[in-house]
Design a protein around this motif. Structure first.
Motif, PDB file in Angstrom:
ATOM      1  N   LYS A  60       0.772  -1.089   0.004  1.00  0.00           N
ATOM      2  CA  LYS A  60      -0.030   0.009   0.063  1.00  0.00           C
ATOM      3  C   LYS A  60       0.877   1.306  -0.219  1.00  0.00           C
ATOM      4  N   GLU A  61       2.118   1.247   0.362  1.00  0.00           N
ATOM      5  CA  GLU A  61       2.956   2.293   0.549  1.00  0.00           C
ATOM      6  C   GLU A  61       3.623   2.445  -0.900  1.00  0.00           C
ATOM      7  N   ILE A  62       3.634   1.728  -1.728  1.00  0.00           N
ATOM      8  CA  ILE A  62       4.266   1.887  -2.902  1.00  0.00           C
ATOM      9  C   ILE A  62       3.193   2.637  -4.008  1.00  0.00           C
ATOM     10  N   ILE A  63       3.856   3.564  -4.558  1.00  0.00           N
ATOM     11  CA  ILE A  63       3.100   4.371  -5.485  1.00  0.00           C
ATOM     12  C   ILE A  63       3.424   3.874  -7.041  1.00  0.00           C
ATOM     13  N   TYR A  64       4.676   3.910  -7.308  1.00  0.00           N
ATOM     14  CA  TYR A  64       4.864   3.398  -8.511  1.00  0.00           C
ATOM     15  C   TYR A  64       6.616   2.873  -8.500  1.00  0.00           C
ATOM     16  N   PHE A  65       6.966   2.201  -9.681  1.00  0.00           N
ATOM     17  CA  PHE A  65       8.349   1.648 -10.064  1.00  0.00           C
ATOM     18  C   PHE A  65       8.652   2.499 -11.382  1.00  0.00           C
ATOM     19  N   GLU A  66      10.129   2.834 -11.315  1.00  0.00           N
ATOM     20  CA  GLU A  66      10.305   3.568 -12.726  1.00  0.00           C
ATOM     21  C   GLU A  66      11.690   2.565 -12.842  1.00  0.00           C
ATOM     22  N   SER A  67      11.954   2.253 -14.174  1.00  0.00           N
ATOM     23  CA  SER A  67      13.181   1.771 -14.631  1.00  0.00           C
ATOM     24  C   SER A  67      14.208   2.920 -14.916  1.00  0.00           C
ATOM     25  N   ALA A  68      15.392   2.889 -14.288  1.00  0.00           N
ATOM     26  CA  ALA A  68      16.157   3.818 -14.651  1.00  0.00           C
ATOM     27  C   ALA A  68      17.758   3.271 -15.013  1.00  0.00           C
ATOM     28  N   GLY A  69      17.821   2.844 -16.266  1.00  0.00           N
ATOM     29  CA  GLY A  69      19.052   2.017 -16.561  1.00  0.00           C
ATOM     30  C   GLY A  69      19.057   0.645 -16.055  1.00  0.00           C
ATOM     31  N   ARG A  70      20.052   0.427 -15.220  1.00  0.00           N
ATOM     32  CA  ARG A  70      20.260  -1.005 -14.434  1.00  0.00           C
ATOM     33  C   ARG A  70      19.387  -0.785 -13.073  1.00  0.00           C
ATOM     34  N   GLN A  71      18.879   0.475 -12.816  1.00  0.00           N
ATOM     35  CA  GLN A  71      18.497   0.295 -11.482  1.00  0.00           C
ATOM     36  C   GLN A  71      17.005   0.820 -11.583  1.00  0.00           C
ATOM     37  N   ILE A  72      16.091   0.269 -10.603  1.00  0.00           N
ATOM     38  CA  ILE A  72      14.936   0.514 -10.299  1.00  0.00           C
ATOM     39  C   ILE A  72      14.739   1.697  -9.270  1.00  0.00           C
ATOM     40  N   LYS A  73      13.874   2.557  -9.653  1.00  0.00           N
ATOM     41  CA  LYS A  73      13.439   3.826  -8.752  1.00  0.00           C
ATOM     42  C   LYS A  73      12.242   3.260  -8.198  1.00  0.00           C
ATOM     43  N   LEU A  74      11.948   3.268  -6.584  1.00  0.00           N
ATOM     44  CA  LEU A  74      10.779   3.104  -6.317  1.00  0.00           C
ATOM     45  C   LEU A  74      10.210   4.107  -5.436  1.00  0.00           C
TER      46      LEU A  74
END
Lengths: 424, 236
Positions: free
Chosen positions: B144-158
């Protein structure tokens, strides 16, 4: 003038018409008047002839021709880029046919910067007729894309006539020997046949598109008739209420003065319960949703069906009442028709809710489990297939018009339609 | 254990709902508030509920304002709100609060229980955790605390409701882990928590924190299909 030159002069009339058809294929809307348009094509014809008789260098012809195509495209409303692309494209298409014919008739090596030595009358006529075939086929593809169904038989006939005429022309040409006049008559008649058939095809297309339009108009009329019905119905019930209120007031007035408080009180209670008894299935204050549901769902009241209606939507929706009538009207109609055909425990549920900028419409009902399907689309199980098959299709069209999405689920007992409609 | 609040200025409505809830499950803790102000003050002190039955037409501060306070001031998009009203027509602004449902008076016992069950199922899903590794440390975050994930190169931004995390990983394996939860993929570089969406527009999605996520043309149909799927769960 040589027979080749005469052929060129005559066949160019036809050629100009082909170019007109070609450009019409890409550009729909005219920017100039009909007169200006006609004049530009006539001008094109004469400039073309002038160039033919003066310069015969293919590279010059190429540049001038593309420029002329572009000038002709100025007649139509579209972006500059589109004009450039499609005039080049049209030219290339016609050019390819020319090259093909030249190759077939054995004059393959045309020196690009030298003088054109190509002068076969037969080839010239071939070029025109093949170009016409190309335009006809492309036009037909476009018509199919525009959802105007010209039966295959018709355009097949069109193509057949021109191919047949072409064959006859070639056999005449190779087996007989003609003088110039006979030759000219032959060319004129062969081009004439093709011109006429192309023209006939166009007329045919127009009448088909008129027919399609008529069907659309009829559907629209039906939707409006339904709306009028709904309005009439609510007007009627409003009049009944008004009439009742007047009578009630008269009774109350008499009771108040004569019989005293208890009788008065009893009577008021009776009115309250009678008002409550009038079922309103949907009371969302969204006029169109309420009126369709309250009108359509009356049919269920006398049936042995468990009815659930849950409408929680904003009072104002950006979906046109026309589309809403089509969607809700057809869905409830379909559900009720299905319910009439099955016995046992039945239910109908209509739910409309708002979620994240869209509204979700869910209509679910029990049914007898018979679904006719063809190529992934559902067909009606109603007797009169011709008229009823369009119900769900209309709903789908209305949904698509509003950038929505429709999903149909069914098993052997329950049929459910889910629709999501984004609001603006 | 689910915490439920009932807020209505009519005492009899409050006790009616309370009785229905206790009749359904004696263990459920129910708090009753007779005005919007008392509920707001109680929540200001840090108290939270999982489900609130909230009357729209109450005293000075009405139900819309209470809902807005919870969403905007407290920044709480998780508490489920069920609106109660004697009318069945609603203004557009009510929907901005993203209520779970509407109930009209007279109250239907069955519907109240259905809403409690629905809230419980949703909570169970939202309380599941998503785990990821930063360095050698394993983090666990409630869904419930996750808004979204974004892929940024080899990393994931949560992007969560409180923080932004960066960790190494692939967007596909994130999607795999979230398989049973309510997420949608509007674009190949984004995975979005459906329950933390504010509004879905034609080519973008606005999240509860105001971030705008693009919807690619190839995914629009899929987004709508998922929306139907998730909203179907919300129908009583």
């Amino acid at each position: 003038m040589s027979s080749y030159e005469i052929t060129y002069v005559i066949s160019s009339i036809f050629g100009t018409y082909i170019i007109y058809k070609m450009l019409k294929l890409f550009f729909d809307e005219r920017r100039t008047s009909i007169k200006a348009e006609a004049f530009s094509y006539i001008a094109y014809y004469f400039i073309n002839l002038l160039i033919f008789f003066t310069v015969r260098k293919p590279i010059v012809l190429l540049i001038i021709n593309i420029t002329l195509f572009f000038c002709l495209s100025l007649n139509y409303r579209s972006s500059l880029a589109k004009k450039i692309i499609f005039s080049v494209l049209s030219f290339i298409a016609l050019m390819l046919i020319e090259t093909l014919v030249v190759a077939l008739t054995g004059y393959f090596a045309i020196p690009v910067f030298g003088y054109s030595e190509y002068d076969s009358s037969l080839g010239l006529v071939l070029i025109r007729i093949l170009s016409m075939l190309l335009v006809t086929i492309l036009t037909n593809l476009k018509n199919i894309k525009n959802d105007i169904p010209v039966p295959n038989f018709y355009w097949f006939s069109t193509i057949f006539v021109s191919v047949a005429s072409l064959y006859q022309f070639i056999s005449f040409f190779t087996h007989g020997s003609f003088n110039n006049i006979e030759m000219i008559i032959l060319i004129i008649s062969i081009l004439g046949i093709n011109f006429a058939i192309l023209f006939l095809y166009d007329t045919l297309y127009l009448s088909f598109s008129a027919k399609t339009e008529k069907i659309l108009l009829e559907q629209q009329n039906n939707a409006y008739a339904m709306q009028l019905d709904i309005m009439q119905q609510s007007l009627d019930s409003l009049q009944t209420v008004r009439h009742d209120i007047k009578n009630h007031m008269i009774v109350l007035k008499n009771l108040n003065s004569a019989e005293g408080y208890t009788k008065f009180d009893e009577y008021v209670d009776k009115i309250i319960s009678s008002v409550d008894g009038r079922t309103l299935y949907s009371n969302s204050e969204n006029v169109i949703v309420d009126s369709i549901l309250n009108y359509k769902l009356q049919a269920v009241t006398n049936m042995d069906v468990e009815l659930q209606v849950d409408v929680s939507v904003p009072k104002k929706l950006s979906i046109s009442s026309y589309d809403m009538t089509i969607i809700l009207g057809n869905l409830t109609d379909n559900a009720i028709t299905a319910l009439k055909k099955c016995s046992g425990e039945n239910f109908l549920s209509v739910k409309i809710s708002y979620c994240k900028g869209s509204i979700l419409i869910t209509v679910a009902n029990t049914y007898n489990g018979e679904v006719k399907e063809k190529n992934g689309t559902l067909l009606t199980s109603k007797e009169d297939e011709k008229n009823h098959g369009i119900g769900l299709r209309n709903v789908e069209e209305a949904v698509n018009r509003n950038n929505g999405h429709m999903k149909i689920n069914y098993d052997d007992k329950e049929f459910k339609v889910n629709i999501i409609l984004p609001l603006l | 254990m689910m915490r439920i609040a009932v807020c209505d200025d009519a005492v009899e409505i409050c006790s009616e709902i309370e009785n229905i809830i206790l009749d359904y499950d004696k263990q459920l803790p129910v708090d009753v508030f007779y005005s919007g102000e008392t509920l707001i003050n109680y929540m200001k002190d840090g108290n939270r509920f999982d489900l609130i039955f909230l009357d729209i037409e109450i005293g000075k501060i009405n139900g819309v304002e209470v809902g807005r306070f919870i969403r905007d001031e407290l920044n709480d998009h998780i508490t489920k709100i069920v609106y109660i009203s004697s009318k069945s027509s609603y203004d557009r602004q009510l929907f901005d609060v993203q209520p779970l449902n509407f109930l009209s008076k007279p109250l239907d016992r069955k519907k109240i229980i259905q809403n409690i069950k629905l809230a419980a199922t949703l909570l169970e899903k939202e309380n599941k955790t998503f785990s990821f590794k930063i360095g050698n440390e394993i983090h666990r975050l409630p869904i419930k605390e996750i808004i979204y994930f974004e892929s940024a190169g080899r990393q994931i931004k949560l992007i969560s409701t409180n923080e932004v995390y960066h960790f190494y990983g692939r967007i596909d394996s994130v999607a795999e882990q979230l398989f049973a939860s309510r997420f949608i993929v509007p674009h190949r570089s984004y995975i979005v928590n459906y329950d933390n969406i504010k509004i879905i527009e034609k080519d973008s999605i606005k999240m509860i924190n105001g971030d705008i996520i693009p919807v690619s043309r190839t995914k629009t149909k899929n987004v709508k299909e998922m929306q139907i799927k998730y909203e179907e769960d919300n129908i009583l």
